[in-house]
Design a protein around this motif. Structure first.
Motif: not given
Ligand code: UDP
Length: 403
Positions: A249-276
């Motif tokens: 199995l493969q997993l795709l997590l597709i997410g854009s950074f909305a210009l008005d979403d101040a938490e995008g980067e933080e949650w992107y980094n958390k997700t990448v870390k969690y994917a290990g």
């Protein structure tokens, strides 16, 4: 840009004619939509399609966005979270001042000659202070069924100044709006947008190969901003559980950074870390060149789409997947429950374990996935296409300003 006639092969000539007839009553009417970003998230997606289509039927529709500093969007994301139920948010005086002051600085985007002004979501809500004429509508796209009361009470006074408020679900209507004109309207997707149009198998395959995704192995994916409510780490948990049994199995997590979403980067980094660093988890964003066509191709490649949000105003991504004939395994959050009919267009689940079981079934039984996907497409065709959205808008416009 699509014209209303282009939708006839999908929704039928009769529907197109009835939209044109309604539009005749409001021909030339000036409408102004205001939101916080031209890119990223469902509202920008809707406006980028609805405004040109409304223009094509004779309205003079315009779309403006408010401008603000990073700190302003930090405050508005807090407000967004609070309205979705985050009880820990507290708006201090300085935050309120920044919120109101930034809106004041944006006053010039309001055109005095607009007959209807539609303000989307909380970011530009206080613009109502500039009301001189026209009918003002607050279109709330988020789940406000159990808001942080303290924060809501600081905003509700602005909402009550509007001529009408529109929510995506009946149960999102805050109780203290009694006496106000309140409407329900489902968001919709555009089947002719690059995001949703038909693609050839070669086009899909090319996109997968460009990003190192194996087209011959099963794929499960979630398309969503990197945001706590969207639960990207939950999607990784589901993937890991399913992979214990289906190891290719493969997993795709597709997410854009909305210009008005101040938490995008933080949650992107958390997700990448969690994917290990797992090579079978592909985390891709607009910064990797994943734009509308790529999102479209990826969605079409999924054996099952995940939408594991803990809160979801509507979830255009669900309609987008269903329209492509892909069944959705989703949580029982907000708008997902309108779109995923359990056992018919996908599965509604209560927990990660249940989601994993459903995904396994859909991968093992492609015929079942096909059946649910087919029903999903019909469900979207009947209820969540842009023609319906435009028709509802025209009705509301006539109701507010008369013919
Ligand atoms: N989207 C996108 N690229 C991404 C992630 C999301 O274009 O990498 C789009 C998605 O296809 C959908 C919109 O952004 O059209 C998200 O809308 P939705 O209502 O699902 O969620 P919101 O972000 O508004 O909470």
């Amino acid at each position: 840009m699509a014209r209303i006639e282009d939708y006839a092969p999908i929704v039928g000539k009769g529907e197109v004619e009835s939209i044109k007839e309604l539009a005749e009553h409001v021909k030339g009417a000036k409408v102004l939509h205001v939101n916080a970003t031209k890119f990223g998230g469902g509202v920008a997606e809707i406006l980028s399609r609805v405004v040109p289509l409304a223009t094509s039927v004779g309205l003079k529709a315009e779309w403006e966005t408010i401008q603000g500093e990073k700190e302003f969007f930090f405050v508005t994301k807090k407000i967004h979270n609070a309205l979705q139920g985050d009880g820990s948010v507290f708006l201090d005086e300085e935050m309120m001042r920044l919120y109101l002051e930034t809106n004041r600085r944006n006053a010039s985007i309001i055109r005095d000659d607009a007959e209807v002004i539609v303000i989307h979501d909380p970011q530009p809500l206080p613009l109502i202070e500039n009301k001189k004429g026209g009918k003002w509508v607050w279109r709330c796209h988020i789940d406000t069924s159990s808001p942080n009361i303290e924060v809501w009470s600081r905003l509700s006074g602005y909402v009550r100044k509007y001529d009408a408020a529109v929510f995506s679900l009946e149960r999102y209507i805050p109780k203290d709006l009694q006496g106000m004109r309140v409407l329900i309207d489902y968001p919709t997707i555009d089947p002719l947008a690059v995001k949703n149009m038909q693609l050839t198998p070669t086009e899909i395959q090319k996109v997968l190969e460009r990003y190192g995704v194996d087209p011959e192995r099963p794929i499960v994916g979630q398309v969503a901003r990197f945001d706590p409510w969207k639960n990207p780490t939950g999607a990784i948990d589901v993937f890991r559980m399913v992979r214990n049994e289906l190891d290719n199995l493969q997993l795709l997590l597709i997410g854009s950074f909305a210009l008005d979403d101040a938490e995008g980067e933080e949650w992107y980094n958390k997700t990448v870390k969690y994917a290990g660093g797992d090579k079978d988890i592909h985390i891709l964003t607009n910064l990797d060149g994943v734009m509308d066509k790529e999102v479209n191709a990826f969605q079409r490649s999924f054996n099952a789409a995940l939408q594991l949000s803990t809160r979801e105003g509507f979830g255009l991504t669900v309609a987008e997947a269903l329209w492509k004939g892909v069944p959705v395994v989703g949580t029982k959050a907000g708008g997902i429950t309108l779109q995923v009919i359990d056992g018919v267009t996908g599965y509604l689940v209560d927990c990660i374990e249940e989601a994993a079981e459903r995904v396994k079934i859909l991968i093992k039984k492609p015929w079942l996935a096909r059946e649910l996907g087919y029903a999903g497409r019909q469900h979207v065709k009947l209820n969540f296409l842009i023609t319906k959205g435009l028709k509802n808008y025209l009705r509301m416009h006539i109701d507010l300003v008369g013919k």
